[in-house]
Design a protein around this motif. Structure first.
Motif, PDB file in Angstrom:
ATOM      1  N   ASP A   1       0.875  -1.210  -0.182  1.00  0.00           N
ATOM      2  CA  ASP A   1      -0.101   0.090  -0.097  1.00  0.00           C
ATOM      3  C   ASP A   1       1.017   1.338   0.009  1.00  0.00           C
ATOM      4  O   ASP A   1       1.701   1.395   1.053  1.00  0.00           O
ATOM      5  CB  ASP A   1      -1.075  -0.192   1.443  1.00  0.00           C
ATOM      6  CG  ASP A   1      -1.893   1.192   1.281  1.00  0.00           C
ATOM      7  OD1 ASP A   1      -1.772   2.113   0.631  1.00  0.00           O
ATOM      8  OD2 ASP A   1      -2.779   1.072   2.286  1.00  0.00           O
ATOM      9  N   PRO A   2       0.714   2.038  -1.044  1.00  0.00           N
ATOM     10  CA  PRO A   2       1.665   3.233  -1.100  1.00  0.00           C
ATOM     11  C   PRO A   2       1.631   4.240  -0.043  1.00  0.00           C
ATOM     12  O   PRO A   2       2.704   4.605   0.514  1.00  0.00           O
ATOM     13  CB  PRO A   2       1.181   3.866  -2.511  1.00  0.00           C
ATOM     14  CG  PRO A   2       0.792   2.863  -3.234  1.00  0.00           C
ATOM     15  CD  PRO A   2       0.072   1.884  -2.350  1.00  0.00           C
TER      16      PRO A   2
ATOM     17  N   ARG B   1       5.452  -3.283   8.194  1.00  0.00           N
ATOM     18  CA  ARG B   1       4.619  -1.950   7.578  1.00  0.00           C
ATOM     19  C   ARG B   1       5.778  -0.967   7.187  1.00  0.00           C
ATOM     20  O   ARG B   1       6.436  -0.590   8.062  1.00  0.00           O
ATOM     21  CB  ARG B   1       3.517  -1.623   8.748  1.00  0.00           C
ATOM     22  CG  ARG B   1       2.742  -0.734   8.008  1.00  0.00           C
ATOM     23  CD  ARG B   1       1.621  -0.193   8.995  1.00  0.00           C
ATOM     24  NE  ARG B   1       0.529   0.315   8.172  1.00  0.00           N
ATOM     25  CZ  ARG B   1      -0.557   0.982   8.714  1.00  0.00           C
ATOM     26  NH1 ARG B   1      -0.780   0.864  10.110  1.00  0.00           N
ATOM     27  NH2 ARG B   1      -1.667   1.438   7.991  1.00  0.00           N
ATOM     28  N   GLY B   2       5.475  -0.538   6.155  1.00  0.00           N
ATOM     29  CA  GLY B   2       6.649   0.656   5.691  1.00  0.00           C
ATOM     30  C   GLY B   2       7.723  -0.030   4.967  1.00  0.00           C
ATOM     31  O   GLY B   2       8.752   0.780   4.451  1.00  0.00           O
ATOM     32  N   GLY B   3       7.614  -1.345   4.556  1.00  0.00           N
ATOM     33  CA  GLY B   3       8.825  -1.996   3.844  1.00  0.00           C
ATOM     34  C   GLY B   3       8.088  -2.733   2.895  1.00  0.00           C
ATOM     35  O   GLY B   3       7.030  -2.850   2.475  1.00  0.00           O
TER      36      GLY B   3
ATOM     37  N   GLY C   1      -3.156   4.105  -7.400  1.00  0.00           N
ATOM     38  CA  GLY C   1      -1.964   4.739  -6.506  1.00  0.00           C
ATOM     39  C   GLY C   1      -2.615   4.729  -5.099  1.00  0.00           C
ATOM     40  O   GLY C   1      -1.614   5.088  -4.181  1.00  0.00           O
ATOM     41  N   HIS C   2      -3.607   3.951  -4.735  1.00  0.00           N
ATOM     42  CA  HIS C   2      -4.237   3.724  -3.524  1.00  0.00           C
ATOM     43  C   HIS C   2      -5.404   2.715  -3.388  1.00  0.00           C
ATOM     44  O   HIS C   2      -5.803   2.217  -4.368  1.00  0.00           O
ATOM     45  CB  HIS C   2      -4.642   5.039  -2.839  1.00  0.00           C
ATOM     46  CG  HIS C   2      -5.610   6.037  -3.498  1.00  0.00           C
ATOM     47  ND1 HIS C   2      -7.051   5.567  -3.644  1.00  0.00           N
ATOM     48  CD2 HIS C   2      -5.559   6.870  -4.303  1.00  0.00           C
ATOM     49  CE1 HIS C   2      -7.640   6.244  -4.404  1.00  0.00           C
ATOM     50  NE2 HIS C   2      -7.018   7.223  -4.757  1.00  0.00           N
ATOM     51  N   MET C   3      -5.897   2.590  -2.251  1.00  0.00           N
ATOM     52  CA  MET C   3      -6.809   1.389  -2.078  1.00  0.00           C
ATOM     53  C   MET C   3      -8.208   1.690  -2.128  1.00  0.00           C
ATOM     54  O   MET C   3      -9.115   0.828  -1.550  1.00  0.00           O
ATOM     55  CB  MET C   3      -6.431   0.530  -0.721  1.00  0.00           C
ATOM     56  CG  MET C   3      -5.124  -0.154  -0.983  1.00  0.00           C
ATOM     57  SD  MET C   3      -5.220  -1.298   0.350  1.00  0.00           S
ATOM     58  CE  MET C   3      -3.934  -2.616  -0.107  1.00  0.00           C
TER      59      MET C   3
ATOM     60  N   ASN D   1     -11.782  -4.158   0.652  1.00  0.00           N
ATOM     61  CA  ASN D   1     -11.561  -5.127   1.779  1.00  0.00           C
ATOM     62  C   ASN D   1     -10.353  -5.668   1.991  1.00  0.00           C
ATOM     63  O   ASN D   1     -10.463  -7.185   2.160  1.00  0.00           O
ATOM     64  CB  ASN D   1     -12.745  -5.962   1.789  1.00  0.00           C
ATOM     65  CG  ASN D   1     -13.413  -6.428   2.998  1.00  0.00           C
ATOM     66  OD1 ASN D   1     -12.903  -6.160   3.932  1.00  0.00           O
ATOM     67  ND2 ASN D   1     -14.059  -7.799   2.960  1.00  0.00           N
ATOM     68  N   PHE D   2      -9.279  -5.096   2.298  1.00  0.00           N
ATOM     69  CA  PHE D   2      -8.109  -5.605   2.714  1.00  0.00           C
ATOM     70  C   PHE D   2      -7.834  -5.130   3.989  1.00  0.00           C
ATOM     71  O   PHE D   2      -8.040  -4.120   4.645  1.00  0.00           O
ATOM     72  CB  PHE D   2      -6.971  -4.819   1.699  1.00  0.00           C
ATOM     73  CG  PHE D   2      -6.873  -5.693   0.369  1.00  0.00           C
ATOM     74  CD1 PHE D   2      -6.290  -6.949   0.269  1.00  0.00           C
ATOM     75  CD2 PHE D   2      -7.368  -4.854  -0.935  1.00  0.00           C
ATOM     76  CE1 PHE D   2      -6.560  -7.727  -1.032  1.00  0.00           C
ATOM     77  CE2 PHE D   2      -7.396  -5.703  -2.089  1.00  0.00           C
ATOM     78  CZ  PHE D   2      -6.889  -6.933  -2.049  1.00  0.00           C
ATOM     79  N   PRO D   3      -7.073  -5.929   4.794  1.00  0.00           N
ATOM     80  CA  PRO D   3      -6.731  -5.639   6.269  1.00  0.00           C
ATOM     81  C   PRO D   3      -5.961  -4.478   6.287  1.00  0.00           C
ATOM     82  O   PRO D   3      -4.995  -3.996   5.452  1.00  0.00           O
ATOM     83  CB  PRO D   3      -5.887  -6.901   6.634  1.00  0.00           C
ATOM     84  CG  PRO D   3      -5.573  -7.606   5.516  1.00  0.00           C
ATOM     85  CD  PRO D   3      -6.324  -7.259   4.434  1.00  0.00           C
ATOM     86  N   GLU D   4      -6.002  -3.823   7.434  1.00  0.00           N
ATOM     87  CA  GLU D   4      -4.954  -2.677   7.670  1.00  0.00           C
ATOM     88  C   GLU D   4      -4.205  -2.853   8.827  1.00  0.00           C
ATOM     89  O   GLU D   4      -5.020  -3.047  10.066  1.00  0.00           O
ATOM     90  CB  GLU D   4      -5.971  -1.275   7.778  1.00  0.00           C
ATOM     91  CG  GLU D   4      -5.170  -0.275   7.304  1.00  0.00           C
ATOM     92  CD  GLU D   4      -5.929   1.120   7.226  1.00  0.00           C
ATOM     93  OE1 GLU D   4      -6.972   1.071   7.249  1.00  0.00           O
ATOM     94  OE2 GLU D   4      -5.263   2.134   7.091  1.00  0.00           O
TER      95      GLU D   4
END
Ligand SMILES: Nc1nc2c(c(=O)[nH]1)N[C@H]1C(S)=C(S)[C@@H](COP(=O)(O)OP(=O)(O)OC[C@H]3O[C@@H](n4cnc5c(=O)[nH]c(N)nc54)[C@H](O)[C@@H]3O)O[C@H]1N2
Ligand SMILES: Nc1nc2c(c(=O)[nH]1)N[C@H]1C(S)=C(S)[C@@H](COP(=O)(O)OP(=O)(O)OC[C@H]3O[C@@H](n4cnc5c(=O)[nH]c(N)nc54)[C@H](O)[C@@H]3O)O[C@H]1N2
Ligand code: SF4
Ligand SMILES: [Mo]
Length: 672
Positions: free
Chosen positions: A159-160, A324-326, A436-438, A503-506
């Motif tokens: 996720d960008p 996260r962030g990688g 570019g985003h979800m 509907n993806f986990p965050e």
């Protein structure tokens, strides 16, 4: 007076897919602003779309069907009724089919709107029924997705927006501040938390200007840089061997392979110093999480897919996918929407031939290919396709019947026999998926169609009727088409909320525990498929066929032609905002200019075996010797740099090598 606020989503071919709000008074849109509650774009639009209403209500809008009256390309047309235009088209297409067969018809479309149904839906049934040639390939996006798929099994990536959690941000072959401007606040957020920023680009772009470390390789050489990074990771024990042993195949072979790819060896290929490569590799190898962000720039090379396939190996080696962030945030976002969008209702099983969209010029000028009718919508191929002189030559054929659906009289529409008037996003219903985003965005039409313009879907309905096609789907209205394409989505809720997150986990950590979409479930550092297809099982550096040098008919300077203007979106807006942007011009390194006796603002010729342009020279410290750049997107034969660009296809994935172009530049002598 009535006043209404109507929410919608930008349709442009841009990763940001911003949310907007139109203020409509008595049926006229008087204001368009970014929606402050859009979770990604957060309120600001951009210098292109801030003035979108000027575009919508522009005097130059095509608002009625037109039929050509002058020679091809002259731009001379007369207004006709819809009925007349439809009957001309139906008659001509039927005649082409009767004489040459359906495959003599070529549809050409791009992402002028990337809305789900207005980009491509009923057109597919329409052309399948005619037995037309199918359009394959892509000017944008497919090569990166296919390259990544070779390593990960799908185009899925991070996720960008999670770039904000990175400690090292690597913007690799993407000019974020220009082309993906709404990601920039998230990069800034990471930097405020102490992240370092590396930019890798042959041009010192506005994004590169802000980097902590700027790496400026020669174009198309990044795979060598990646191999040297892998060399350092292996040599210095910076590989996450637990991650690799669980979730990757081919590590041993890769480690052997990169043993010879020392920083010194790559430095020679990339035109960098070994120390720079060493420094960057160490930084990348020792900073967790590191997020690499890339978009499209690097796919416009002959080894474009190999770039993404190789890049995908890096965060596997470092185990960055755990964090996260990688990882890597590529143009994989479409892959997220794949499970949601069901396009089978727009498809018929057809076995007609296909032609790559970048080979439009070749197809139209080769009589053996036998294209006799061309249909263009959502694109301006005379400006956006490579080797544009050939495209013009083909489109100028008096025996070619060309239909264009457009909002404006583009360089492409000028060549049409019949032009149909197209609505803008303010006038049409759609949903827009983002790369570019979800967030999936709803677009409620804010105003009625201007003049006699129609959404693309309506054009296909009318054409289908004129051609006697009666597939039930031509009877669906736009909302029904959206429902057909989004079976798993509550469309009423989407319309109400305007934007919904997939509907993806965050946090979204797609590969924290492997689960790659490959047959083995593991990342393919080694790929059997690529080995069988002749690309080599491991990441490999291959120089392009067209490279600078005095041999093979090529020329001494590399030419890059990326997006350069904040007020252009590809070739859109160049005729409206052109006066506020300087250009086009040939940007030269002072050393190359001096060697040719060229000074700032001199008029120069820039040419190769495909064509020639004459422009002002601009001396610049953004480049390096051996590299020139011309901004792309300008209309007009004298300004369109695609006259020079390479139409060789990328290695796999169907893209094209715009940026593997070589040229020579010389001063235009006074009086000459
Ligand atoms: N303002 C504005 N924004 C846009 C667009 C626009 O026209 N104008 N177009 C939109 C579209 S359709 C797209 S696809 C995106 C594209 O977004 P980006 O991919 O960010 O844009 P590009 O300009 O294609 O290329 C990005 C950078 O790649 C560099 N590059 C070229 N070759 C190489 C290489 O071999 N290695 C490396 N490391 N870098 C290389 C170029 O110098 C350029 O600075 O932008 C979108 N956003
Ligand atoms: N040299 C060079 N060439 C490039 C690139 C580069 O960086 N350098 N970038 C490449 C990339 S990444 C891309 S994506 C392509 C983009 O190339 P194109 O997709 O051809 O993009 P545009 O030139 O903006 O043309 C889009 C057209 O669609 C029309 N349009 C918009 N909405 C609608 C609609 O709803 N209906 C209809 N009928 N028409 C509509 C607009 O008026 C506009 O004229 O160019 C590629 N070409
Ligand atoms: S062009 Fe891109 S940045 Fe501009 S409003 Fe549209 S989606 Fe946003
Ligand atoms: Mo693009």
């Amino acid at each position: 007076m009535t006043m209404e606020l109507v929410r919608g989503t930008c349709h442009h071919d841009c990763p940001d897919t911003c949310g907007w709000v139109a203020t409509v008074e008595d049926g006229v849109a008087v204001k368009l602003r970014g929606a402050s509650d859009h979770p990604y774009s957060q309120g600001e639009l951009c210098p292109k779309v801030n003035r979108f209403l000027d575009r919508v209500y522009h005097d130059d809008r095509i608002l009625h069907p037109l039929v050509r009256t002058g020679p091809k390309g002259s731009g001379k047309f007369e207004q006709v009724s819809w009925a007349e235009a439809l009957s001309v088209v139906a008659e001509r297409l039927q005649a082409v089919i009767a004489k040459h067969g359906g495959e003599a018809i070529l549809p050409w479309w791009d992402a002028g709107t990337q809305g789900l149904i207005q980009m491509s839906s009923l057109d597919r049934i329409f052309f399948a029924r005619l037995g037309a040639t199918r359009l394959s390939g892509s000017l944008c996006g497919a090569t990166s997705e296919h390259g990544l798929t070779s390593t990960y099994g799908s185009g899925l990536s991070a996720d960008p927006m999670d770039v904000r959690f990175a400690k090292l941000v690597v913007l690799w072959g993407t000019n974020t501040r220009l082309t993906n401007r709404h990601l920039w606040p998230f990069v800034d957020e990471a930097r405020r938390e102490g992240a370092q920023l590396v930019v890798i680009d042959p041009i010192r772009t506005m994004t590169a200007e802000t980097a902590d470390l700027f790496i400026q390789p020669l174009p198309g050489t990044d795979v060598a840089l990646m191999l040297a990074m892998m060399h350092v990771l292996v040599r210095d024990g910076l590989v996450d061997s637990d991650y690799v042993s669980r979730y990757a195949v081919g590590y041993e072979a890769l480690a052997d392979h990169v043993a010879s790819w020392t920083p010194a060896r790559a430095a020679d290929v990339c035109g960098l110093s070994a120390l720079q490569i060493e420094t960057f590799a160490q930084l990348y190898g020792t900073t967790r999480p590191s997020m690499i962000r890339t978009l499209i720039g690097a796919e416009h090379h002959e080894n474009g897919a190999m770039f993404y396939r190789s890049l995908g190996c890096l965060p596997v080696l470092t185990g960055d996918w755990r964090f996260r962030g990688g990882g890597l945030a590529a143009n994989g976002t479409w892959a997220w929407f794949g499970d949601l969008i069901d396009e089978s209702g727009f498809e018929l099983p057809v076995s007609t031939r296909d032609i790559n969209m970048s080979h439009l010029g070749r197809a139209l000028t080769d009589s053996d290919v036998g294209i006799h009718a061309l249909f263009v919508w959502n694109g301006n191929p005379v400006v956006s396709a490579p080797n544009s002189r050939l495209v013009r030559q083909g489109m100028a054929r008096e025996d070619l019947f060309t239909v264009v659906s457009e909002q404006f009289m583009t360089d492409t529409a000028r060549f049409a026999d019949v032009v149909f008037p197209a609505t803008t996003q303010l006038e049409q219903l759609d949903v827009v998926a983002s790369w570019g985003h979800m967030y999936l965005g709803w677009n409620q039409p804010a105003i009625a169609p201007l003049g006699e313009a129609v959404p693309n879907t309506e054009l296909w309905r009318r054409l289908a009727a004129a051609m006697g096609l009666d597939d039930p789907v031509f009877g669906y209205d736009d909302e029904a088409l959206i429902r057909l394409a989004l079976p798993g989505i509550d469309v009423d809720e989407l319309a109400k909320k305007t934007w919904i997150r997939l509907n993806f986990p965050e946090p979204y950590l797609p590969f924290a525990e492997g689960r790659f979409a490959t047959a083995s479930g593991k990342a393919q550092l080694w790929s059997d498929e690529l080995e069988q297809q002749g690309y080599g099982g491991l990441p490999e550096y291959r120089a392009p066929t067209e490279k600078p040098g005095p041999h093979n008919g090529s020329f001494p300077l590399s030419l890059l032609t990326p997006k350069n203007h904040t007020r252009f979106l590809n070739s859109s807006y160049s005729h409206h905002h052109g006066r506020q942007e300087t250009g086009p011009y040939v940007e030269l390194d002072p050393a190359d200019a001096a060697a040719r006796g060229i000074e700032e603002a001199d008029q120069v010729r820039i040419w190769n075996h495909r064509g020639e342009l004459s422009m002002a020279a601009h001396l610049s410290n953004r480049l390096r010797p051996g590299l020139v750049a011309v901004p792309w997107g300008w209309w007009g034969e004298a300004a369109n740099v695609n006259i020079l660009t390479n139409d060789t296809l990328a290695d796999w994935g169907g893209g094209v090598a715009f940026y593997d172009t070589t040229v020579e530049v010389a001063k235009v002598s006074v009086g000459g």
